[in-house]
Design an enzyme around this catalytic site. Structure first.
Site, PDB file in Angstrom:
ATOM      1  N   LYS A 115      37.138  -6.084   5.547  1.00  0.00           N
ATOM      2  CA  LYS A 115      36.595  -6.824   4.405  1.00  0.00           C
ATOM      3  C   LYS A 115      35.141  -6.437   4.155  1.00  0.00           C
ATOM      4  O   LYS A 115      34.718  -6.306   3.012  1.00  0.00           O
ATOM      5  CB  LYS A 115      36.711  -8.326   4.631  1.00  0.00           C
ATOM      6  CG  LYS A 115      38.145  -8.818   4.490  1.00  0.00           C
ATOM      7  CD  LYS A 115      38.221 -10.323   4.582  1.00  0.00           C
ATOM      8  CE  LYS A 115      39.657 -10.803   4.399  1.00  0.00           C
ATOM      9  NZ  LYS A 115      39.799 -12.226   4.701  1.00  0.00           N
ATOM     10  N   LYS A 197      48.844  -2.476   3.819  1.00  0.00           N
ATOM     11  CA  LYS A 197      49.469  -3.793   3.750  1.00  0.00           C
ATOM     12  C   LYS A 197      49.418  -4.312   2.309  1.00  0.00           C
ATOM     13  O   LYS A 197      48.414  -4.108   1.623  1.00  0.00           O
ATOM     14  CB  LYS A 197      48.648  -4.706   4.672  1.00  0.00           C
ATOM     15  CG  LYS A 197      49.156  -6.103   4.815  1.00  0.00           C
ATOM     16  CD  LYS A 197      48.100  -6.967   5.480  1.00  0.00           C
ATOM     17  CE  LYS A 197      46.948  -7.245   4.541  1.00  0.00           C
ATOM     18  NZ  LYS A 197      46.071  -8.342   4.902  1.00  0.00           N
ATOM     19  N   LYS A 200      46.388  -8.569  -2.489  1.00  0.00           N
ATOM     20  CA  LYS A 200      45.891  -8.707  -3.862  1.00  0.00           C
ATOM     21  C   LYS A 200      44.686  -7.818  -4.101  1.00  0.00           C
ATOM     22  O   LYS A 200      44.497  -7.265  -5.169  1.00  0.00           O
ATOM     23  CB  LYS A 200      45.484 -10.154  -4.120  1.00  0.00           C
ATOM     24  CG  LYS A 200      46.555 -10.969  -4.748  1.00  0.00           C
ATOM     25  CD  LYS A 200      46.179 -12.427  -4.692  1.00  0.00           C
ATOM     26  CE  LYS A 200      45.631 -12.799  -3.344  1.00  0.00           C
ATOM     27  NZ  LYS A 200      45.902 -14.089  -2.825  1.00  0.00           N
TER      28      LYS A 200
HETATM   29  P1  TYM Z   1      45.814 -15.216   3.843  1.00  0.00           P
HETATM   30  O1  TYM Z   1      45.534 -16.256   2.833  1.00  0.00           O
HETATM   31  O2  TYM Z   1      45.211 -13.878   3.683  1.00  0.00           O
HETATM   32  O3  TYM Z   1      47.368 -14.988   3.939  1.00  0.00           O
HETATM   33  C1  TYM Z   1      48.252 -16.074   4.113  1.00  0.00           C
HETATM   34  C2  TYM Z   1      49.392 -15.656   5.028  1.00  0.00           C
HETATM   35  O4  TYM Z   1      50.091 -14.542   4.471  1.00  0.00           O
HETATM   36  C3  TYM Z   1      50.220 -13.524   5.443  1.00  0.00           C
HETATM   37  N1  TYM Z   1      50.227 -12.210   4.769  1.00  0.00           N
HETATM   38  C4  TYM Z   1      51.189 -11.293   4.934  1.00  0.00           C
HETATM   39  N2  TYM Z   1      52.316 -11.285   5.671  1.00  0.00           N
HETATM   40  C5  TYM Z   1      53.096 -10.179   5.612  1.00  0.00           C
HETATM   41  N3  TYM Z   1      52.786  -9.082   4.863  1.00  0.00           N
HETATM   42  C6  TYM Z   1      51.677  -9.055   4.101  1.00  0.00           C
HETATM   43  N4  TYM Z   1      51.403  -7.995   3.345  1.00  0.00           N
HETATM   44  C7  TYM Z   1      50.808 -10.187   4.125  1.00  0.00           C
HETATM   45  N5  TYM Z   1      49.637 -10.487   3.505  1.00  0.00           N
HETATM   46  C8  TYM Z   1      49.301 -11.737   3.920  1.00  0.00           C
HETATM   47  C9  TYM Z   1      48.986 -13.681   6.332  1.00  0.00           C
HETATM   48  O5  TYM Z   1      49.164 -13.082   7.584  1.00  0.00           O
HETATM   49  C10 TYM Z   1      48.875 -15.192   6.405  1.00  0.00           C
HETATM   50  O6  TYM Z   1      49.706 -15.715   7.416  1.00  0.00           O
HETATM   51  N6  TYM Z   1      42.988 -16.230   7.797  1.00  0.00           N
HETATM   52  C11 TYM Z   1      44.192 -16.638   7.116  1.00  0.00           C
HETATM   53  C12 TYM Z   1      44.135 -18.078   6.646  1.00  0.00           C
HETATM   54  C13 TYM Z   1      43.829 -19.047   7.730  1.00  0.00           C
HETATM   55  C14 TYM Z   1      44.670 -19.414   8.802  1.00  0.00           C
HETATM   56  C15 TYM Z   1      43.939 -20.372   9.559  1.00  0.00           C
HETATM   57  C16 TYM Z   1      45.938 -19.029   9.213  1.00  0.00           C
HETATM   58  C17 TYM Z   1      42.672 -19.760   7.844  1.00  0.00           C
HETATM   59  N7  TYM Z   1      42.740 -20.551   8.943  1.00  0.00           N
HETATM   60  C18 TYM Z   1      44.471 -20.962  10.706  1.00  0.00           C
HETATM   61  C19 TYM Z   1      46.474 -19.617  10.350  1.00  0.00           C
HETATM   62  C20 TYM Z   1      45.747 -20.577  11.091  1.00  0.00           C
HETATM   63  C21 TYM Z   1      44.349 -15.750   5.891  1.00  0.00           C
HETATM   64  O7  TYM Z   1      43.445 -15.112   5.460  1.00  0.00           O
HETATM   65  O8  TYM Z   1      45.527 -15.784   5.319  1.00  0.00           O
END
Ligand code: TYM
Length: 316
Positions: A115, A197, A200
């Site tokens: 990032k 991966k 967005k």
């Molecule tokens: P975020 O918002 O980027 O994504 C949400 C969830 O979607 C999954 N994900 C994917 N899974 C498979 N293939 C992909 N291409 C893909 N892109 C996204 C992510 O792995 C995620 O599970 N840091 C986290 C949010 C968060 C969180 C937490 C998660 C904040 N606090 C505590 C678990 C526990 C995040 O950025 O997710």
């Protein structure tokens, strides 16, 4: 016996894509419906402001994400569903964790490096500290199972380390060790660049939004690259939506296969679209659910932070 606690979050930063859905949200709903766990799911708005964003759009993004999660099947009678920033005990715990987390451990985080390289003019402390807040998100509710996609494994492992450092430093076994829970589709790849991966931030042609129009889905799938890796990715996506596919996956007839896929994926989200339309007409109902979730989450979080303060020797 007490049920194990499941905790996970998702950032409000625009449209949900099938990576988020297959890697996380779909799994959340299945876990919730199994009845085997105490579930807490939240909108990670504090995490989302570590990236460049427009404050005028954020509230609506949060609301829309809440609608998407509910339309996809999150059920407030079965899960606690809330907005991260509305439970301040979580950020308080993040501060405590800051004092036991080595800077060198955060420097290893691949998501930070990735990032940071994409927002060179905004490498803020929050972006660096992001995984510590994530650990607090999980541990404030004593979460032990964390359903996420593969890109979050390193953060969940750090959460486990932070619990160990905390327990060691304060000679306690207060914090549990959390584990990631992955699905078969824990890493959905980009349509336009299948070495990356699906995300967005890569741009519109790379991802498939879960409520895009039939035409858009067909167009994006048609344009998906058909290299060996591209076909492998499409096959994995096809298999994830297998029940909705009215035809076989034919690698030698990708034109036909892509049409089958587009129709199948669009149909998969038919009831989602219907529920979403209903919820969008009923804002006060959605807000009521979030207010109730805040209350429920706050009750657990406040108890935890008071106990933590006691353990670390602060006046509570
Ligand atoms: P975020 O918002 O980027 O994504 C949400 C969830 O979607 C999954 N994900 C994917 N899974 C498979 N293939 C992909 N291409 C893909 N892109 C996204 C992510 O792995 C995620 O599970 N840091 C986290 C949010 C968060 C969180 C937490 C998660 C904040 N606090 C505590 C678990 C526990 C995040 O950025 O997710």
């Amino acid at each position: 016996m007490n049920k194990q606690t499941v905790v996970s979050g998702i950032q409000p930063s625009g449209q949900l894509h099938i990576g988020n859905y297959l890697g996380a949200l779909k799994n959340w709903v299945e876990i919730q419906n199994s009845g085997k766990y105490d579930c807490l799911f939240f909108i990670a708005d504090y995490h989302s402001i570590t990236e460049n964003y427009d404050p005028k759009e954020k509230k609506e993004q949060i609301f829309n994400l809440a609608v998407d999660c509910l339309a996809a099947g999150l059920d407030p009678r079965k899960s606690v569903f809330f907005i991260q920033s509305q439970v301040p005990a979580c950020t308080e715990l993040a501060w405590v964790f800051n004092t036991i987390t080595p800077v060198s451990e955060l420097e290893r985080m691949t998501q930070f490096k990735d990032k940071a390289s994409r927002q060179l003019k905004n490498i803020n402390m929050g972006l660096f500290d992001y995984p510590v807040l994530q650990a607090a998100d999980i541990l404030i509710y004593k979460g032990v199972l964390v359903p996420v996609g593969e890109d979050q494994i390193q953060h969940v492992e750090l959460t486990r380390d932070i619990a160990r450092w905390f327990n060691h430093k304060y000679q306690t076994d207060y914090l549990p060790e959390a584990k990631p829970l992955l699905t078969k589709s824990a890493r959905v790849m980009s349509l336009a660049d299948p070495e990356k991966k699906m995300s967005k931030s890569l741009g519109a042609k790379h991802f498939l939004g879960i409520d895009e129009s039939k035409e858009k889905i067909l167009d994006k799938i048609k344009k998906a690259v058909s290299t060996a890796e591209g076909i492998e990715n499409l096959k994995a996506i096809y298999e994830s939506f297998l029940e909705d596919m009215a035809g076989d996956f034919k690698p030698d007839k990708m034109g036909e296969t892509k049409a089958v896929m587009a129709a199948g994926i669009y149909n998969h989200f038919a009831s989602f679209r219907e529920k979403k339309q209903e919820l969008l007409k009923n804002r006060s109902y959605v807000n009521k659910i979030l207010a109730q979730g805040k209350k429920q989450a706050e009750k657990i979080a406040t108890k935890t932070i008071l106990e933590i303060k006691e353990i670390i020797g602060l006046a509570s």
